[in-house]
Design an enzyme around this catalytic site. Structure first.
Site, PDB file in Angstrom:
ATOM      1  N   ASP A 105     -52.925 -38.344  12.965  1.00  0.00           N
ATOM      2  CA  ASP A 105     -52.516 -37.281  13.874  1.00  0.00           C
ATOM      3  C   ASP A 105     -51.713 -37.860  15.025  1.00  0.00           C
ATOM      4  O   ASP A 105     -52.239 -38.599  15.850  1.00  0.00           O
ATOM      5  CB  ASP A 105     -53.769 -36.573  14.394  1.00  0.00           C
ATOM      6  N   ASP A 319     -42.659 -33.546  16.533  1.00  0.00           N
ATOM      7  CA  ASP A 319     -44.020 -33.693  16.004  1.00  0.00           C
ATOM      8  C   ASP A 319     -44.001 -33.737  14.488  1.00  0.00           C
ATOM      9  O   ASP A 319     -43.916 -32.708  13.824  1.00  0.00           O
ATOM     10  CB  ASP A 319     -44.897 -32.545  16.490  1.00  0.00           C
TER      11      ASP A 319
END
Length: 490
Positions: A105, A319
């Site tokens: 992540d 992202d």
């Protein structure tokens, strides 16, 4: 179609590739490798197309909520634990080491794994992997609340607890999921690159979370993992700890191959400091950059200047943990009108918040290139085969979504995920706080210098589908990402 790239743009892209292939004179650090796989298939494949789109939306709903979780209300929904990220890897912790499957992540800062006797933690996973709960009584050492790591992770304020009390942590994500536990320090085992396509075991002491209780969808067993591996910029991240120990440099690169299902995720001696084009990373919690304009087919869109303001609930975030791309409503509607300008009679269907249509022929020949322009004269081209994905025979959907439908506080943000980053070598130089990228063949390889030995080795792209038995809506598309240590959100 967009005009040909200027000579300076081509030269800088070539320079990036040459820099990756060249040696560098950085301080002596090692390299290493993790293998990571992609959760969601690029195209629907078998199974229901509606289920596929719904899963993508749920995934990014969880992801987007988590991205804004500190400043926004939870988005809710019926998410699954891996819906907050696309990749997970197997790491080893302890002495003797045990394996743990953790989600990679880029939007969070700590590594945590489920602890033994964890309350609410799943013991089985629908991913076809064996879950393992960490036992701190083995080789781990509990971190006290009066220790420096605990104080720093508490924003510099010493917790009000007696000395020697375990340092507690609680993480609540945007979808309402949460984990609570305490910090421990133990050996992280990883593979150091030692030759062309070869690795050697290595280790380092890392402080991480031992999850004692899970809440919400993180406790679901259908797609459960052992924990989450955060690659954020905070000092508490595994990357920052390894860098502080002189094990790695805070420079990393990823190359996501959505065409062939492979890729590279490299942490090491990747130098972009001398690139003539890069964009600064702003002093904000995530990988925020300054977006200056958007063009479709070479024509610049006329957009309100306020769209490009930077702030906590404004601006642009890079992202790779998000599948799609999200735009403020004004940007989204203007961009959609430009993309379909030559197809006024095309029947557009709204399908799970996606705009979908029937089309035969090559989308690259029929639709325009979308170009994002950033501070520093850096551009990012998104090709039709990137932003249009098939959801059935000759049935395509647009991978850009209206961000105003996601969250009230995030409605003015531009969130650029895997959709625009795929098939590009993206380099994050956290030493100098800049990001650069170039189109790249992500099925190929790059050269990484092992500063410990002074040698330069090849790190190859891989596809480990045959080694992983995972089925999602009867589709199997796995992404291997190779992490080469010499550095990821949220």
């Amino acid at each position: 179609m967009a005009p040909p790239p200027r000579a300076s743009s081509f030269s800088c892209s070539l320079l990036l590739v040459l820099l990756l292939l060249a040696q560098s004179a950085a301080p002596a650090v090692a390299t290493g490798v993790f293998q990571v796989r992609r959760k969601f298939p690029r195209h629907a494949g078998g199974g229901s197309g509606e289920e596929h789109l719904a899963a993508l939306r749920r995934h990014d709903g969880r992801r987007h909520g988590r991205l804004l979780g500190a400043v926004d209300l939870p988005l809710g929904g019926v998410g699954l634990p891996t819906e907050t990220g696309l990749y997970f890897t197997r790491i080893e912790i302890g002495a003797p080491p045990k394996g743990y499957y953790v989600q990679v992540d880029t939007g969070s800062d700590i590594l945590w794994v489920n602890c033994i006797r964890c309350d609410g933690c799943p013991t089985r996973s629908g991913l076809g992997i064996e879950l393992t709960q960490y036992d701190p009584a083995g080789s781990g050492t509990t971190v006290g609340c009066d220790q420096e790591f605990c104080i720093e992770s508490n924003e510099g304020v010493a917790p009000t607890c007696p000395p020697g009390t375990p340092c507690q942590f609680t993480i609540t994500y945007g979808d309402g999921s949460s984990t609570t536990g305490f910090y421990v320090t133990d050996l992280l085992q990883y593979d150091r690159v030692s030759g062309n396509g070869q690795t050697t075991p290595s280790n380092a002491n890392i402080t991480f979370g031992c999850g004692a209780q899970l809440g919400g969808d993180l406790g679901s067993s259908s797609q459960a993992l052992d924990g989450i591996l955060g690659f954020g910029q905070a000092n508490s991240s595994m990357l920052s700890q390894l860098a502080a120990a002189g094990k790695v440099q805070k420079i990393f690169a990823h190359c996501l191959d959505t065409v062939h299902g492979g890729g590279i995720f490299a942490i090491g001696n990747v130098d972009i400091a001398l690139m003539c084009m890069h964009v600064p990373v702003l002093n904000l919690p995530h990988y925020n950059v300054n977006l200056k304009g958007i063009a479709v087919g070479g024509a610049t869109l006329q957009l309100p200047t306020s769209i490009f303001a930077s702030g906590r609930n404004q601006g642009t975030i890079i992202d790779s943990g998000t599948t799609l791309a999200y735009l403020p409503e004004a940007v989204y509607e203007t961009l959609m009108a430009a993309v379909f300008n030559k197809y006024q009679d095309l029947a557009i269907r709204n399908y799970q918040d996606f705009r979908c249509f029937q089309f035969s022929g090559s989308v690259d020949d029929g639709f325009p290139i979308i170009t994002f322009s950033f501070e520093g004269d850096l551009t990012l081209n998104v090709y039709p085969h990137d932003y249009l994905f098939q959801n059935g025979n000759d049935f395509y959907c647009v991978g850009f979504l209206n961000g105003g439908l996601q969250t009230k506080d995030g409605k003015d943000m531009v969130l650029l995920g895997d959709l625009v980053l795929s098939n590009k070598l993206v380099v994050y130089d956290l030493e100098n706080q800049v990001i650069g990228w170039t189109d790249y063949n992500c099925s190929s390889s790059i050269k990484i210098k092992d500063d410990m030995t002074g040698s330069t080795y090849t790190v190859d792209a891989h596809n480990i589908s045959s080694g992983w038995r995972f089925q999602w809506h009867n589709s199997l598309v796995l992404l291997l990402v190779t992490i080469s240590w010499t550095y990821l959100m949220f």
